[in-house]
Motif scaffolding. Structure first.
Motif, mmCIF file in Angstrom:
data_model
loop_
_atom_site.group_PDB
_atom_site.id
_atom_site.type_symbol
_atom_site.label_atom_id
_atom_site.label_comp_id
_atom_site.label_asym_id
_atom_site.label_seq_id
_atom_site.Cartn_x
_atom_site.Cartn_y
_atom_site.Cartn_z
ATOM 1 N N GLU A 198 -16.438 -41.748 -70.138
ATOM 2 C CA GLU A 198 -16.773 -42.327 -71.450
ATOM 3 C C GLU A 198 -16.197 -41.480 -72.590
ATOM 4 N N VAL A 199 -16.192 -40.164 -72.391
ATOM 5 C CA VAL A 199 -15.620 -39.270 -73.409
ATOM 6 C C VAL A 199 -14.119 -39.541 -73.500
ATOM 7 N N ARG A 200 -13.466 -39.622 -72.349
ATOM 8 C CA ARG A 200 -12.013 -39.839 -72.323
ATOM 9 C C ARG A 200 -11.655 -41.181 -72.967
ATOM 10 N N LYS A 201 -12.445 -42.218 -72.656
ATOM 11 C CA LYS A 201 -12.145 -43.558 -73.171
ATOM 12 C C LYS A 201 -12.150 -43.535 -74.705
ATOM 13 N N LYS A 202 -13.181 -42.933 -75.257
ATOM 14 C CA LYS A 202 -13.304 -42.881 -76.719
ATOM 15 C C LYS A 202 -12.121 -42.119 -77.336
ATOM 16 N N LEU A 203 -11.806 -40.952 -76.776
ATOM 17 C CA LEU A 203 -10.768 -40.118 -77.386
ATOM 18 C C LEU A 203 -9.370 -40.710 -77.158
ATOM 19 N N VAL A 204 -9.146 -41.288 -75.986
ATOM 20 C CA VAL A 204 -7.827 -41.891 -75.707
ATOM 21 C C VAL A 204 -7.563 -43.048 -76.678
ATOM 22 N N GLU A 205 -8.580 -43.865 -76.942
ATOM 23 C CA GLU A 205 -8.400 -44.982 -77.896
ATOM 24 C C GLU A 205 -7.998 -44.466 -79.271
ATOM 25 N N GLN A 206 -8.680 -43.414 -79.695
ATOM 26 C CA GLN A 206 -8.375 -42.828 -81.009
ATOM 27 C C GLN A 206 -6.949 -42.250 -81.017
ATOM 28 N N GLN A 207 -6.559 -41.616 -79.921
ATOM 29 C CA GLN A 207 -5.206 -41.027 -79.832
ATOM 30 C C GLN A 207 -4.128 -42.117 -79.857
ATOM 31 N N GLN A 208 -4.388 -43.212 -79.150
ATOM 32 C CA GLN A 208 -3.394 -44.303 -79.133
ATOM 33 C C GLN A 208 -3.224 -44.903 -80.527
ATOM 34 N N GLN A 209 -4.346 -44.972 -81.231
ATOM 35 C CA GLN A 209 -4.313 -45.478 -82.605
ATOM 36 C C GLN A 209 -3.435 -44.593 -83.492
ATOM 37 N N MET A 210 -3.515 -43.291 -83.279
ATOM 38 C CA MET A 210 -2.733 -42.340 -84.088
ATOM 39 C C MET A 210 -1.234 -42.499 -83.857
ATOM 40 N N GLY A 211 -0.865 -43.100 -82.724
ATOM 41 C CA GLY A 211 0.566 -43.191 -82.395
ATOM 42 C C GLY A 211 1.189 -44.544 -82.657
ATOM 43 N N VAL A 212 0.450 -45.457 -83.298
ATOM 44 C CA VAL A 212 0.994 -46.822 -83.438
ATOM 45 C C VAL A 212 2.296 -46.863 -84.245
ATOM 46 N N HIS A 213 2.455 -45.939 -85.175
ATOM 47 C CA HIS A 213 3.698 -45.948 -85.968
ATOM 48 C C HIS A 213 4.723 -44.934 -85.448
ATOM 49 N N LYS A 214 4.480 -44.412 -84.276
ATOM 50 C CA LYS A 214 5.349 -43.380 -83.658
ATOM 51 C C LYS A 214 5.496 -42.168 -84.584
ATOM 52 N N GLY A 215 6.584 -41.401 -84.436
ATOM 53 C CA GLY A 215 6.716 -40.201 -85.271
ATOM 54 C C GLY A 215 5.590 -39.219 -84.997
ATOM 55 N N ILE A 216 5.282 -39.022 -83.709
ATOM 56 C CA ILE A 216 4.128 -38.195 -83.365
ATOM 57 C C ILE A 216 4.476 -37.245 -82.214
ATOM 58 N N VAL A 217 3.952 -36.035 -82.283
ATOM 59 C CA VAL A 217 4.048 -35.092 -81.173
ATOM 60 C C VAL A 217 2.611 -34.829 -80.749
ATOM 61 N N MET A 218 2.274 -35.199 -79.520
ATOM 62 C CA MET A 218 0.886 -35.046 -79.070
ATOM 63 C C MET A 218 0.855 -34.165 -77.839
ATOM 64 N N ASP A 219 -0.054 -33.188 -77.828
ATOM 65 C CA ASP A 219 -0.145 -32.371 -76.613
ATOM 66 C C ASP A 219 -1.517 -32.496 -75.967
ATOM 67 N N GLY A 220 -1.520 -32.348 -74.623
ATOM 68 C CA GLY A 220 -2.774 -32.491 -73.880
ATOM 69 C C GLY A 220 -2.552 -32.385 -72.391
ATOM 70 N N ARG A 221 -3.268 -33.231 -71.640
ATOM 71 C CA ARG A 221 -3.151 -33.208 -70.176
ATOM 72 C C ARG A 221 -2.708 -34.564 -69.617
ATOM 73 N N ASP A 222 -2.978 -35.629 -70.385
ATOM 74 C CA ASP A 222 -2.758 -36.994 -69.873
ATOM 75 C C ASP A 222 -1.943 -37.819 -70.871
ATOM 76 N N ILE A 223 -1.185 -37.157 -71.724
ATOM 77 C CA ILE A 223 -0.512 -37.897 -72.792
ATOM 78 C C ILE A 223 0.628 -38.752 -72.197
ATOM 79 N N GLY A 224 1.445 -38.137 -71.343
ATOM 80 C CA GLY A 224 2.553 -38.887 -70.740
ATOM 81 C C GLY A 224 2.097 -39.841 -69.646
ATOM 82 N N SER A 225 0.955 -39.537 -69.033
ATOM 83 C CA SER A 225 0.513 -40.382 -67.907
ATOM 84 C C SER A 225 -0.412 -41.511 -68.342
ATOM 85 N N VAL A 226 -1.249 -41.291 -69.359
ATOM 86 C CA VAL A 226 -2.271 -42.289 -69.721
ATOM 87 C C VAL A 226 -2.174 -42.741 -71.189
ATOM 88 N N VAL A 227 -2.115 -41.792 -72.105
ATOM 89 C CA VAL A 227 -2.209 -42.154 -73.530
ATOM 90 C C VAL A 227 -0.945 -42.902 -73.973
#
Ligand code: DC
Length: 228
Positions: free
Chosen positions: A112-141
């Motif tokens: 549930e924690v991941r679901k909430k944060l992943v949704e917010q992260q995907q929202q941040m990338g809608v216009h691209k131009g983003i560098v995101m670091d983490g553990r599941d960015i290339g695999s899930v987000v």
């Protein structure tokens, strides 16, 4: 003009992901997002609000509290550093402590924690131009990110870096404690059921155990230019 892309940087803890990601964002004029800070912010909230008490994490209580946890990033106008806020409180100086580090992987393993944060992260990338670091960015987000990097280094090298960083901030911690935390987090992050830390098939591995920061950055810049 180049079209904007998404750069996903994943890897083990203390591999210098955030340093590279911040530098890249600055050079490219992109937004930088530290997703580890978001999981740390949730762990910090749980510690502050009686959800983590003594040696217990009340998972159901944390799931219920999620709708009350609002995480934002704001740039400090004086230092230009992007800082993490929870419900309008600046938590930047609290979330990197050894106490938060000890709990964060357990908090990040809750779907549930991941679901909430992943949704917010995907929202941040809608216009691209983003560098995101983490553990599941290339695999899930952002499975369709134009460039995916997977950073790694030996546990000893990573613990030494984290130890030096904590010491320079005046934190009372031993090298053993930091090394054990690095090894334990690697284990929890890589073996959790939901979105474990894995290298996406199309991610490029950067092992920086013996690579200088400058050599690494130049190598990555070359990869960015190719991806663009
Ligand atoms: O990058 P970091 O060490 O600050 O991350 C803290 C913890 O958060 C890490 O142990 C695993 C978790 N995390 C995660 O599960 N998924 C992410 N995208 C980022 C971090």
């Amino acid at each position: 003009m180049n079209t904007k892309i998404i750069i996903a940087i994943d890897g083990h803890s203390s591999t210098g992901k955030s340093t590279v990601a911040k530098q890249l964002a600055e050079v490219l004029g992109y937004t930088y997002v530290d997703t580890g800070a978001m999981y740390r912010a949730v762990a910090w909230y749980a510690m502050q609000n009686g959800i983590i008490v003594a040696n217990e994490l009340a998972v159901d209580q944390l799931k219920k509290a999620l709708s009350r946890i609002n995480i934002r990033f704001k740039q400090n106008p004086k230092t230009a550093i992007v800082e993490t806020y929870v419900n309008d409180q600046n938590v930047e100086s609290f979330i990197r402590s050894i106490e938060v580090s000890k709990w964060v992987s357990k908090v990040a393993a809750i779907s549930e924690v991941r679901k909430k944060l992943v949704e917010q992260q995907q929202q941040m990338g809608v216009h691209k131009g983003i560098v995101m670091d983490g553990r599941d960015i290339g695999s899930v987000v952002f499975p369709n990110a134009e460039l995916k990097l997977f950073m790694t280094a030996s546990a000893q090298v990573r613990a030494q870096r984290r130890y030096d960083e904590m010491k320079s901030k005046g934190e009372k911690v031993t090298f053993e404690e930091v090394l054990n935390n690095v090894i334990e987090r690697d284990h929890i992050d890589s073996t959790r059921k939901d979105s474990p830390l894995i290298k996406a098939a199309d991610a490029i591995v950067i092992d920086n155990s013996d690579l200088s920061r400058t050599a690494q950055f130049n190598k990555i810049l070359e990869l960015v230019n190719q991806a663009m």
